[in-house]
Every structure is written in structure tokens, then in C-alpha cells.
Design a protein around this motif. Sequence first.
Motif, short mmCIF file in Angstrom:
data_model
loop_
_atom_site.label_atom_id
_atom_site.label_comp_id
_atom_site.label_asym_id
_atom_site.label_seq_id
_atom_site.Cartn_x
_atom_site.Cartn_y
_atom_site.Cartn_z
N HIS A 177 0.81 -1.22 0.00
CA HIS A 177 0.00 0.00 0.00
C HIS A 177 0.84 1.27 0.00
O HIS A 177 0.47 2.26 -0.64
N GLU A 178 1.98 1.27 0.69
CA GLU A 178 2.79 2.48 0.72
C GLU A 178 3.38 2.79 -0.65
O GLU A 178 3.34 3.94 -1.11
N GLU A 179 3.93 1.78 -1.31
CA GLU A 179 4.47 2.00 -2.65
C GLU A 179 3.37 2.37 -3.64
O GLU A 179 3.57 3.22 -4.50
N GLY A 180 2.21 1.73 -3.50
CA GLY A 180 1.10 2.03 -4.39
C GLY A 180 0.60 3.46 -4.26
O GLY A 180 0.41 4.17 -5.25
N ILE A 181 0.39 3.90 -3.01
CA ILE A 181 -0.07 5.27 -2.79
C ILE A 181 0.99 6.27 -3.21
O ILE A 181 0.69 7.29 -3.83
N ASP A 182 2.26 5.98 -2.89
CA ASP A 182 3.34 6.87 -3.32
C ASP A 182 3.38 6.99 -4.84
O ASP A 182 3.58 8.08 -5.39
N GLY A 183 3.18 5.88 -5.55
CA GLY A 183 3.16 5.89 -7.01
C GLY A 183 2.01 6.71 -7.56
O GLY A 183 2.17 7.52 -8.47
N ALA A 184 0.82 6.51 -6.99
CA ALA A 184 -0.36 7.27 -7.43
C ALA A 184 -0.17 8.76 -7.14
O ALA A 184 -0.49 9.62 -7.98
N LEU A 185 0.36 9.08 -5.96
CA LEU A 185 0.62 10.49 -5.63
C LEU A 185 1.66 11.11 -6.55
O LEU A 185 1.56 12.28 -6.91
N GLY A 186 2.66 10.32 -6.94
CA GLY A 186 3.67 10.83 -7.86
C GLY A 186 3.07 11.22 -9.20
O GLY A 186 3.40 12.29 -9.75
N ILE A 187 2.19 10.40 -9.72
CA ILE A 187 1.51 10.72 -10.99
C ILE A 187 0.65 11.97 -10.80
O ILE A 187 0.69 12.91 -11.60
#
Length: 156
Positions: free
Chosen positions: A92-102
Motif C-alpha cells: 500500500h505504501e508503494e502504491g499510494i506513493d506511485g499514485a501520488l507521484g503521478i
Amino acid sequence: MEEQNFTETDLLNAVKAEVEDVVKDILCKQGDKLITPNVYKYFTPKIINKTKDEGVYPAVIVRFLEADVDSDKQYNDDASIRIIAVVKDEDHEEGIDGALGIARKLKEHFQKKYFIGSFDITGKMKIFVPEEQEYPNWQAVIDFSMSIPAVQTNVL
């Protein structure tokens, strides 16, 4: 005389084209591959077709939410737009960080622009992570307003 009337669909198509131009240079980790996000209007194909989501994510979804319409058509309509960045990740942390980066790259791009085609960006932009998430898909959202020009009459 020729009237030019812009619609919510015209606005959404212009925003989608702009988003496609921005995300073509973004690479997201998907399994052991790096891929660029797909861009969709309204929903992803998985939601519509109820099929496997392979090849759908990462994704950016562009939605028209609502418009404050001037019934006299003397003034521009204000439309609310939502852009949702979605990344699929078991963590979840990597996923949310990835979505926030986009979402952050899109927000920064739109903050530098005042117009997208015939439509201007108005008001503040809001970026947030929704409280409820559908594991393993993680979302970050951008909400902002744009102006749809009033009917323009061109004299030929």
C-alpha cells in the motif's frame, strides 16, 4: 453567422488529451516492468467490462463532475473536473506513493498552464488520497475547476 458552442464533452476531451501528453513520459513500476499510465474518460475498462484488469493499470481517469450553468449563456459555465491516478501494487505504501507521484506531476503541469484549448483553469487545485481504497489499487485524486466558454457568435 456561425455559433460555436462548447460542451462538457469538448472540455473533457481537451483535458484527456493534455493528460495523455503529460503521462507519456511517466514510467511506473508494474510487476517487473516499467510502463506508462493508460488514460481513460470516466472509468477504466475493468469496471465497464467486469474483466481481468491486466494491462489496465497504472491508469489516469479523467471525469467531468458537474457544471454551474449560466442559463442566459452570457457568461462562462464553471465545470468541476476530477483526475484520478491509480496504481496497482501489493504494497500500500508503494502504491499510494506511485499514485501520488503521478497526481503531483499532473497538478504541477496544470498549475503552470492557464488554458487547455479553449478552456481556462480557474480556482484552486486540490490533491488528496481517498480514505477508502480498493486493494491492491491505490488512488490519488486531483479536483479543480475549468471554465466552459459561453456561446460565441462568429460573423462570417
